[in-house]
Design an enzyme around this catalytic site. Structure first.
Site, PDB file in Angstrom:
ATOM      1  NE  ARG A  34      -3.997  -2.198   1.720  1.00 34.50           N
ATOM      2  CZ  ARG A  34      -4.905  -2.632   2.336  1.00 34.50           C
ATOM      3  NH1 ARG A  34      -5.280  -2.093   3.657  1.00 34.50           N
ATOM      4  NH2 ARG A  34      -5.613  -3.669   2.112  1.00 34.50           N
ATOM      5  CG  ASP A 135     -15.070   4.171   7.625  1.00 36.30           C
ATOM      6  OD1 ASP A 135     -15.576   3.078   7.649  1.00 36.30           O
ATOM      7  OD2 ASP A 135     -13.913   4.576   7.793  1.00 36.30           O
TER       8      ASP A 135
HETATM    9  C1  LIG Z   1     -14.112  -4.218   7.044  1.00 33.92           C
HETATM   10  S1  LIG Z   1     -14.852  -2.393   7.156  1.00 33.92           S
HETATM   11  C2  LIG Z   1     -16.454  -2.863   7.656  1.00 33.92           C
HETATM   12  C3  LIG Z   1     -17.580  -2.270   6.881  1.00 33.92           C
HETATM   13  C4  LIG Z   1     -18.824  -2.598   7.309  1.00 33.92           C
HETATM   14  N1  LIG Z   1     -19.244  -2.253   8.545  1.00 33.92           N
HETATM   15  C5  LIG Z   1     -19.154  -4.126   6.928  1.00 33.92           C
HETATM   16  O1  LIG Z   1     -19.149  -4.982   8.028  1.00 33.92           O
HETATM   17  O2  LIG Z   1     -19.016  -4.474   5.717  1.00 33.92           O
HETATM   18  C6  LIG Z   1     -14.130  -1.716   8.461  1.00 33.92           C
HETATM   19  C7  LIG Z   1     -14.199  -0.239   8.682  1.00 33.92           C
HETATM   20  O3  LIG Z   1     -13.923   0.420   9.681  1.00 33.92           O
HETATM   21  C8  LIG Z   1     -13.461   1.625   9.716  1.00 33.92           C
HETATM   22  N2  LIG Z   1     -12.588   2.064  10.869  1.00 33.92           N
HETATM   23  C9  LIG Z   1     -11.416   1.492  11.271  1.00 33.92           C
HETATM   24  N3  LIG Z   1     -11.007   1.989  12.306  1.00 33.92           N
HETATM   25  C10 LIG Z   1     -12.176   2.838  12.641  1.00 33.92           C
HETATM   26  C11 LIG Z   1     -12.076   3.777  13.741  1.00 33.92           C
HETATM   27  N4  LIG Z   1     -11.111   4.084  14.806  1.00 33.92           N
HETATM   28  N5  LIG Z   1     -13.200   4.540  13.816  1.00 33.92           N
HETATM   29  C12 LIG Z   1     -14.104   4.420  12.887  1.00 33.92           C
HETATM   30  N6  LIG Z   1     -14.035   3.681  11.724  1.00 33.92           N
HETATM   31  C13 LIG Z   1     -13.078   2.933  11.841  1.00 33.92           C
HETATM   32  C14 LIG Z   1     -12.453   1.347   8.384  1.00 33.92           C
HETATM   33  O4  LIG Z   1     -12.113   2.725   7.731  1.00 33.92           O
HETATM   34  C15 LIG Z   1     -13.269   0.662   7.511  1.00 33.92           C
HETATM   35  O5  LIG Z   1     -13.885   1.341   6.672  1.00 33.92           O
END
Ligand SMILES: C[S@@+](CC[C@H](N)C(=O)[O-])C[C@H]1O[C@@H](n2cnc3c(N)ncnc32)[C@H](O)[C@@H]1O
Length: 264
Positions: A34, A135
């Protein structure tokens, strides 16, 4: 181009401080891949030089891109479909008053929030409802707010919903679909870090907090879930990812079925 151990530690420490997510040594190849793309885009040929620059105080914009690129945003429409069935059944018993509000607490590029919106629009018809997605990553929030997706993302959407709420593009957009206006008018996205004080987004009847806790250690999980529960209305539902049990967090939660909770 290889990333030195020193740069790997510097980048992952920085990312941990920003997001709360710890990327361990097993993620070296992922981080390197990345960073490589980011370095190319920024015109750097050496990864360590790129990291030195990106983490310096003069590169604030690059740091936003770095955090964006290192978060794992994998998501899809109607992921873990049991939750959408549960939500649909719950809506049948909903008596109000007021709008039915749902929060997608790590909404990524918005597929989860629009899946929720399709179920709400279908079951509630003209009764008021709203979906808020948040997010950490600004780039996924921008994508989510557009509500425009490649057609290939439509796979998981049941045909019934796809026909009603996904508009197929024309011309340059022939390979895309746009979420219908009647969904977009009720769904909005903003950035928020679950590890920090949450924005004033109100109270919700249902909160989706799925596939994000997996990245955190137990104290951070406990902190996030207790902060999130303060936004859940009495009798409201909290959905977690099916691989993320909350039962060991010693929080006042009652399990209704796997990955579905309410206030104890
Ligand atoms: C794997 S995705 C899950 C998306 C969705 N909830 C699903 O289950 O398909 C995880 C998301 O969590 C967000 N994320 C990670 N750390 C975070 C934080 N500290 N606060 C808010 N969002 C966060 C990431 O940017 C990412 O978009």
């Amino acid at each position: 181009m290889n990333l030195s151990q020193h740069s790997f530690v510097a980048v992952t420490d920085f990312f941990h401080a920003q997001s709360g997510i710890r990327l361990g040594p097993d993620k070296l190849a992922l981080v390197q891949g990345r960073l490589q793309r980011l370095a190319n885009e920024a015109g750097h040929t050496d990864l360590d030089t790129y990291v030195g620059w990106a983490l310096s105080s003069s590169a604030a914009d690059e740091q936003v891109r770095l955090v964006d690129r290192l978060t794992t945003n994998e998501t899809y429409f109607f992921r873990e479909p049991e939750h959408f069935q549960y939500l649909g059944a719950h809506l049948e018993t909903w008596k109000g008053p007021g709008a039915f509000r749902v929060w997608s607490g790590a909404s990524s590029s918005g597929e989860e929030a629009y899946s929720i919106a399709m179920v709400l629009r279908d079951r509630l018809q003209q009764r008021p409802w709203q979906v808020v997605g948040t997010d950490l990553s600004t780039s996924v929030v921008d994508t989510a707010n557009k509500g425009l997706y490649p057609l290939s993302r439509a796979e998981g959407i049941p045909e019934y919903y796809r026909k009603r709420y996904c508009l197929r593009g024309h011309g340059d957009y022939a390979q895309h679909m746009l979420m219908a206006r009647e969904l977009r008018d009720h769904v909005h996205f903003q950035t928020a870090n679950l590890l920090e004080q949450l924005p004033e987004i109100g109270e919700f009847q249902v909160i989706f907090l799925r596939n994000v806790l997996i990245y955190f250690d137990v104290p951070s999980k406990r902190e996030i879930v207790s902060r999130v529960m303060k936004k859940l209305a009495p009798g409201g539902l909290l959905f977690s990812g099916h691989s993320e049990s909350l039962v060991n967090l010693s929080l006042p939660l009652k399990t209704l079925q796997p990955a579905v909770y309410t206030h104890a």
